[in-house]
Write an enzyme that holds these catalytic residues in place. Structure first.
Site, PDB file in Angstrom:
ATOM      1  N   PRO A  46      39.601  38.401  55.054  1.00  0.00           N
ATOM      2  CA  PRO A  46      40.454  37.872  53.975  1.00  0.00           C
ATOM      3  C   PRO A  46      39.762  37.719  52.615  1.00  0.00           C
ATOM      4  O   PRO A  46      40.437  37.436  51.620  1.00  0.00           O
ATOM      5  CB  PRO A  46      40.864  36.472  54.477  1.00  0.00           C
ATOM      6  CG  PRO A  46      40.310  36.310  55.827  1.00  0.00           C
ATOM      7  CD  PRO A  46      39.347  37.397  56.097  1.00  0.00           C
ATOM      8  N   GLU A  47      38.458  37.879  52.561  1.00  0.00           N
ATOM      9  CA  GLU A  47      37.759  37.629  51.283  1.00  0.00           C
ATOM     10  C   GLU A  47      38.108  38.683  50.240  1.00  0.00           C
ATOM     11  O   GLU A  47      38.288  39.851  50.553  1.00  0.00           O
ATOM     12  CB  GLU A  47      36.240  37.606  51.488  1.00  0.00           C
ATOM     13  CG  GLU A  47      35.755  36.537  52.448  1.00  0.00           C
ATOM     14  CD  GLU A  47      36.112  35.116  52.040  1.00  0.00           C
ATOM     15  OE1 GLU A  47      36.549  34.904  50.888  1.00  0.00           O
ATOM     16  OE2 GLU A  47      35.985  34.222  52.889  1.00  0.00           O
ATOM     17  N   PHE A  49      37.744  40.800  46.400  1.00  0.00           N
ATOM     18  CA  PHE A  49      36.811  41.762  45.804  1.00  0.00           C
ATOM     19  C   PHE A  49      35.594  41.089  45.158  1.00  0.00           C
ATOM     20  O   PHE A  49      34.460  41.542  45.317  1.00  0.00           O
ATOM     21  CB  PHE A  49      37.584  42.565  44.748  1.00  0.00           C
ATOM     22  CG  PHE A  49      36.815  43.691  44.142  1.00  0.00           C
ATOM     23  CD1 PHE A  49      36.616  44.876  44.837  1.00  0.00           C
ATOM     24  CD2 PHE A  49      36.304  43.587  42.852  1.00  0.00           C
ATOM     25  CE1 PHE A  49      35.923  45.928  44.270  1.00  0.00           C
ATOM     26  CE2 PHE A  49      35.604  44.640  42.270  1.00  0.00           C
ATOM     27  CZ  PHE A  49      35.414  45.808  42.984  1.00  0.00           C
ATOM     28  N   ASN A  50      35.844  39.998  44.425  1.00  0.00           N
ATOM     29  CA  ASN A  50      34.742  39.434  43.631  1.00  0.00           C
ATOM     30  C   ASN A  50      33.789  38.564  44.434  1.00  0.00           C
ATOM     31  O   ASN A  50      32.632  38.406  44.051  1.00  0.00           O
ATOM     32  CB  ASN A  50      35.299  38.700  42.420  1.00  0.00           C
ATOM     33  CG  ASN A  50      35.835  39.699  41.425  1.00  0.00           C
ATOM     34  OD1 ASN A  50      35.063  40.414  40.788  1.00  0.00           O
ATOM     35  ND2 ASN A  50      37.144  39.821  41.341  1.00  0.00           N
ATOM     36  N   HIS A 259      41.869  34.268  31.981  1.00  0.00           N
ATOM     37  CA  HIS A 259      42.104  34.707  33.358  1.00  0.00           C
ATOM     38  C   HIS A 259      42.981  33.653  34.014  1.00  0.00           C
ATOM     39  O   HIS A 259      42.543  32.534  34.268  1.00  0.00           O
ATOM     40  CB  HIS A 259      40.805  34.899  34.163  1.00  0.00           C
ATOM     41  CG  HIS A 259      41.118  35.206  35.605  1.00  0.00           C
ATOM     42  ND1 HIS A 259      40.495  34.584  36.646  1.00  0.00           N
ATOM     43  CD2 HIS A 259      42.025  36.064  36.151  1.00  0.00           C
ATOM     44  CE1 HIS A 259      41.004  35.035  37.782  1.00  0.00           C
ATOM     45  NE2 HIS A 259      41.935  35.930  37.510  1.00  0.00           N
ATOM     46  N   ARG A 261      44.709  32.896  37.192  1.00  0.00           N
ATOM     47  CA  ARG A 261      44.806  33.249  38.624  1.00  0.00           C
ATOM     48  C   ARG A 261      45.999  32.549  39.234  1.00  0.00           C
ATOM     49  O   ARG A 261      46.150  31.331  39.078  1.00  0.00           O
ATOM     50  CB  ARG A 261      43.497  32.819  39.307  1.00  0.00           C
ATOM     51  CG  ARG A 261      43.420  33.075  40.803  1.00  0.00           C
ATOM     52  CD  ARG A 261      43.126  34.522  41.122  1.00  0.00           C
ATOM     53  NE  ARG A 261      42.638  34.644  42.491  1.00  0.00           N
ATOM     54  CZ  ARG A 261      43.434  34.746  43.556  1.00  0.00           C
ATOM     55  NH1 ARG A 261      44.750  34.748  43.419  1.00  0.00           N
ATOM     56  NH2 ARG A 261      42.909  34.838  44.764  1.00  0.00           N
ATOM     57  N   THR A 361      36.297  33.413  41.812  1.00  0.00           N
ATOM     58  CA  THR A 361      35.141  34.321  41.675  1.00  0.00           C
ATOM     59  C   THR A 361      35.457  35.438  40.673  1.00  0.00           C
ATOM     60  O   THR A 361      34.557  36.020  40.085  1.00  0.00           O
ATOM     61  CB  THR A 361      34.741  34.929  43.033  1.00  0.00           C
ATOM     62  OG1 THR A 361      35.890  35.537  43.619  1.00  0.00           O
ATOM     63  CG2 THR A 361      34.196  33.879  43.980  1.00  0.00           C
ATOM     64  N   PHE A 362      36.750  35.726  40.490  1.00  0.00           N
ATOM     65  CA  PHE A 362      37.168  36.709  39.480  1.00  0.00           C
ATOM     66  C   PHE A 362      36.710  36.206  38.094  1.00  0.00           C
ATOM     67  O   PHE A 362      36.152  36.951  37.290  1.00  0.00           O
ATOM     68  CB  PHE A 362      38.695  36.832  39.541  1.00  0.00           C
ATOM     69  CG  PHE A 362      39.282  37.973  38.764  1.00  0.00           C
ATOM     70  CD1 PHE A 362      39.719  39.121  39.394  1.00  0.00           C
ATOM     71  CD2 PHE A 362      39.433  37.888  37.378  1.00  0.00           C
ATOM     72  CE1 PHE A 362      40.289  40.166  38.680  1.00  0.00           C
ATOM     73  CE2 PHE A 362      40.004  38.935  36.657  1.00  0.00           C
ATOM     74  CZ  PHE A 362      40.433  40.072  37.305  1.00  0.00           C
TER      75      PHE A 362
HETATM   76  O1  GFB Z   1      38.500  38.724  43.341  1.00  0.00           O
HETATM   77  P1  GFB Z   1      38.786  37.578  44.190  1.00  0.00           P
HETATM   78  O2  GFB Z   1      37.851  37.338  45.301  1.00  0.00           O
HETATM   79  O3  GFB Z   1      38.911  36.277  43.290  1.00  0.00           O
HETATM   80  O4  GFB Z   1      40.235  37.806  44.776  1.00  0.00           O
HETATM   81  P2  GFB Z   1      39.185  34.730  43.647  1.00  0.00           P
HETATM   82  C1  GFB Z   1      41.385  37.815  43.978  1.00  0.00           C
HETATM   83  C2  GFB Z   1      42.006  39.212  43.833  1.00  0.00           C
HETATM   84  O5  GFB Z   1      43.312  39.065  43.255  1.00  0.00           O
HETATM   85  C3  GFB Z   1      41.250  40.126  42.881  1.00  0.00           C
HETATM   86  C4  GFB Z   1      43.532  40.042  42.246  1.00  0.00           C
HETATM   87  O6  GFB Z   1      40.193  40.829  43.466  1.00  0.00           O
HETATM   88  C5  GFB Z   1      42.372  41.022  42.370  1.00  0.00           C
HETATM   89  O7  GFB Z   1      42.695  42.004  43.320  1.00  0.00           O
HETATM   90  N1  GFB Z   1      43.488  39.392  40.932  1.00  0.00           N
HETATM   91  C6  GFB Z   1      43.192  38.107  40.643  1.00  0.00           C
HETATM   92  C7  GFB Z   1      43.727  40.030  39.771  1.00  0.00           C
HETATM   93  N2  GFB Z   1      43.244  37.898  39.310  1.00  0.00           N
HETATM   94  C8  GFB Z   1      43.568  39.073  38.735  1.00  0.00           C
HETATM   95  C9  GFB Z   1      43.761  39.497  37.387  1.00  0.00           C
HETATM   96  O8  GFB Z   1      43.621  38.753  36.431  1.00  0.00           O
HETATM   97  N3  GFB Z   1      44.071  40.803  37.199  1.00  0.00           N
HETATM   98  C10 GFB Z   1      44.228  41.677  38.223  1.00  0.00           C
HETATM   99  N4  GFB Z   1      44.521  42.941  37.947  1.00  0.00           N
HETATM  100  N5  GFB Z   1      44.059  41.312  39.516  1.00  0.00           N
HETATM  101  C11 GFB Z   1      39.721  34.032  46.161  1.00  0.00           C
HETATM  102  C12 GFB Z   1      39.618  35.028  47.297  1.00  0.00           C
HETATM  103  O9  GFB Z   1      39.973  34.781  44.996  1.00  0.00           O
HETATM  104  O10 GFB Z   1      40.825  33.187  46.297  1.00  0.00           O
HETATM  105  C13 GFB Z   1      39.715  34.359  48.617  1.00  0.00           C
HETATM  106  O11 GFB Z   1      38.368  35.683  47.271  1.00  0.00           O
HETATM  107  C14 GFB Z   1      40.967  33.467  48.667  1.00  0.00           C
HETATM  108  O12 GFB Z   1      39.817  35.333  49.609  1.00  0.00           O
HETATM  109  C15 GFB Z   1      40.927  32.487  47.513  1.00  0.00           C
HETATM  110  O13 GFB Z   1      42.112  34.314  48.606  1.00  0.00           O
HETATM  111  C16 GFB Z   1      42.176  31.611  47.486  1.00  0.00           C
HETATM  112  O14 GFB Z   1      37.936  33.982  43.888  1.00  0.00           O
HETATM  113  O15 GFB Z   1      40.052  34.287  42.536  1.00  0.00           O
END
Ligand code: GFB
Length: 401
Positions: A46-47, A49-50, A259, A261, A361-362
């Protein structure tokens, strides 16, 4: 004595070869380099990309640091293909595993750590079948603290689950599976590797469990700097910045970036984020206080189109021009959801002022990018606050050069 000496050096080279270690000054190194060993890993499904980018850094630093002290020269880190990420919803990301080159500049990654793409490993196998010698399935200890103390440790256990996904490849298998409870820094994994010196390929599942050896140090930042994006993505982001946000330099003074989220994050962390109306107010206040001449607002978000439109309307009423990156069909097919998100991150990185989402983490990766670009940290470590309750300032993880 000549015969004894030759026997000794052959033996030690052989031992080194077995352990995957070699002394950089010794002649045996070249020999060992041609006998590469492969370290594979994967991450809890479930993790996002970032977080996965951070796990990569832990492994990359583990290998790079081992090389710095003259060890581990034969080991290559295999970049785990991106497959079926929970947050990637578009059809273009659906089924086929995606190599790292789609998102990152592989030569730049290689300039820091000895990495290879999985397809490069396949090209060395026979029959297109890859059999990994040993898979260590990592899992946490039930209680991280023993009498209130956190100790680094590992313990081999009898049972654990591994749903064998192997990054979406059906032609990858393992010979042996070992279940290990693990807590501690990532370099401690070398102790597990050393248990079976003849292994030529080793995999760790749940690569997110081992911790960084040293977070925020020079090694951390050297590795982070090497994570340059694929050039095509960078070019597209820069074209957008130049065309719509009127900036042709690295540090732009023409726009603010947010950003925002949403999705699962908005559902599971409601106490940390503002309402839509609250978001509008906070963006307005930040502009008034810190960048009063700016009228362009760039929004990166995973929000629904309805939410984004509503945010846009609210900001337009206050006199702002709102921008967000929407890929064309062909760009989405080429860049996939991962590339589109990177383009959003690049555009956020170059803004005069950035506001992120708490503990995303984004957002963290954008903050790091801005540190690398040399922005004043006060323009970077800012967050959207909840309507009520505490709003701690984000920790400032500033660059170490
Ligand atoms: O990157 P990420 O680990 O960040 O996961 P968090 C969030 C994903 O949502 C990104 C999409 O990799 C993107 O695919 N996403 C989020 C976005 N914000 C944007 C944006 O501004 N633009 C675009 N194009 N896509 C954690 C997750 O997310 O949040 C955990 O790693 C869990 O698994 C937790 O879901 C609640 O750290 O924000």
């Amino acid at each position: 004595s000549v015969i004894i000496f030759i026997t000794f050096s052959l033996l030690s080279a052989e031992q080194n070869l077995e352990q995957g270690f070699c002394d950089i000054s010794s002649n045996s190194c070249e020999n060992i380099k041609s006998n590469q060993k492969f370290l594979f890993y994967d991450v809890n499904p479930p993790e996002g990309f970032n977080l996965r980018r951070d796990v990569y850094m832990r492994f990359a630093i583990m290998l790079a640091e081992a090389q710095k002290i003259g060890k581990g020269f034969s080991w290559r880190l295999v970049l785990p293909p991106w497959h079926r990420l929970y947050h990637w919803k578009s059809e273009t990301s659906a089924s086929t595993p995606i190599p790292w080159s789609v998102f990152f500049d592989i030569d730049s990654l290689k300039s820091y750590a000895p990495v290879v793409e999985l397809h490069e490993v396949f090209s060395k196998t026979t029959d297109e079948l890859l059999e990994i010698d040993r898979l260590y399935v990592l899992h946490n200890f039930e209680d991280a603290f023993e009498n209130g103390v956190f100790k680094e440790k590992w313990e081999i256990t009898q049972d654990c689950n591994y749903v064998d996904r192997f990054w979406g490849y059906r032609n990858v298998t393992v010979k042996e599976i070992v279940c290990v409870k693990f807590q501690g820094k990532i370099s401690k994994l070398w102790e597990l590797v050393a248990l079976h010196p003849l292994d030529r390929s080793v995999m760790f599942s749940h690569g997110e469990i081992p911790l960084h050896d040293s977070y925020g140090t020079k090694s951390y930042w050297d590795c982070r700097k090497s994570m340059k994006f694929n050039k095509d993505l960078t070019r597209t982001a820069k074209n957008f910045i130049s065309q719509f946000l009127s900036c042709k330099t690295e540090k732009c003074s023409t726009y603010i970036s947010i950003h925002w989220r949403r999705q699962d994050f908005a559902r599971s962390r409601q106490r940390d984020i503002p309402s839509l109306q609250g978001t509008i107010k906070q963006i307005h206040k930040a502009i008034e206080n810190y960048v009063p001449n700016i009228e362009k607002v760039f929004i990166a978000s995973d929000a629904s189109t309805t939410e984004i439109k509503e945010l846009e309307r609210g900001l337009q009423v206050l006199g702002y021009k709102v921008y967000y990156y929407v890929p064309s069909k062909s760009d989405l097919a080429r860049y996939k959801d991962g590339g589109v998100a990177i383009i959003d991150q690049i555009i956020c990185s170059h803004a005069a002022y950035f506001i992120g989402t708490h503990e995303s983490t984004f957002t963290y990766r954008i903050q790091e990018e801005r540190e690398i670009l040399g922005f004043n940290s006060s323009t970077t470590f800012n967050r959207l606050c909840p309507h009520t309750g505490k709003c701690e300032k984000p920790s400032m993880w500033t660059i170490v050069n």
